[in-house]
Enzyme design. Sequence first.
Site, PDB file in Angstrom:
ATOM      1  CE1 TYR A   1      -6.767 -56.858 -76.792  1.00  0.00           C
ATOM      2  CE2 TYR A   1      -8.620 -57.885 -75.676  1.00  0.00           C
ATOM      3  CZ  TYR A   1      -7.891 -57.657 -76.827  1.00  0.00           C
ATOM      4  OH  TYR A   1      -8.299 -58.224 -78.014  1.00  0.00           O
TER       5      TYR A   1
ATOM      6  CE  LYS B   1      -8.123 -62.058 -78.282  1.00  0.00           C
ATOM      7  NZ  LYS B   1      -8.829 -61.299 -77.211  1.00  0.00           N
TER       8      LYS B   1
ATOM      9  CG  ASP C   1     -11.928 -61.446 -76.729  1.00  0.00           C
ATOM     10  OD1 ASP C   1     -11.408 -62.582 -76.674  1.00  0.00           O
ATOM     11  OD2 ASP C   1     -11.342 -60.444 -77.181  1.00  0.00           O
TER      12      ASP C   1
END
Length: 342
Positions: free
Chosen positions: A62, A86, A57
């Site tokens: 990030y 995402k 993920d």
Amino acid sequence: MRVTQKNLLNHRTKTPVPLTAMGFGAASLGNLYRAMTDAQARETVDAALNAGVGYFDTAPFYGLGLSEERIGKALAPHKDVVISTKVGRLLHDCPPAQATPEMYVDVPSRKITFDYTYDGIMRSFASSLNRLGSARPQILLLHDIDAGTHGKEKSDAHLRDLFDRGGYAALSELRENGDIAAIGAGVNDWKICEQLLGEADFDCFLLAGRYTLLEQEALDSFLPLCEARDVGIILGGPYNSGILATGAVAGARYNYEPAPPHILAKVQSIADICAAHNVPLIAAALQFVMGHPAIRSVIPGAANPAEIASNLAVFQTAIPAGLWSDLKSAGLVRADAPCPKE
């Protein structure tokens, strides 16, 4: 020993999306709190692959794209793994003084804007594809659309963007076209997940920290709803941001803040029962969440191969059924919480 596998479903096609029961949360690859080199990032991903981890993920947030770039390079040769990323945050190149790295260090100079409209979702997805390269994501998650991130007023506005301005239509279109195998949300609040399920068709949710040895309110309505509708849960934050890994030590953190006295006391009580069964607290915390049938994968973070090995070891630690029954008898775990079998 290699980790086992469970499935998510694409509810439109009933197509399974295979997840290993232990996945890899790649926030650390974005230089979370401390920097790592590209070589160290590759070594960490390789260690996870060698341990049998088949689900990774990541997110634009990030490391302001750095995690996605590193995941893309490391996983490009591995077409049998599942990747989730995402949408909701757009990244914009900018001068260093305008960058918004938050808790990430030594990352690209980019700033974040939030956009959950049709155009925002599509632009975010296209940018992620560019950063991931030939490593293709199968799961697309709305990132941090909850009030805890934005405040209620802004969260409500983002939900209007999602349902009235085409954001969900974009997700659905990507799923219908086969660009993505499953759609969902990655958030820190089970209540927003329940609200989303009341509005539209989602396949899964990445729920961070809201179903743990310390928190089981999601059993009231959300997890039973997921079980009834076969919506899969990916569980992040199984240690409540640290305290269920470290124990009730000085400076222990609970949900990113210093742990208050009543949490410290509860964790110590849980740790005492674990010790009576010769089970490390961290192993009980990591394995407890997998007892619920709605939970398909747990994704502890790791910043180096040694942490991958440690995660695997605690995930495979033998835990007697008596530990769970003793925790319930002591009122430390809810009586209705499904627990792993011995």
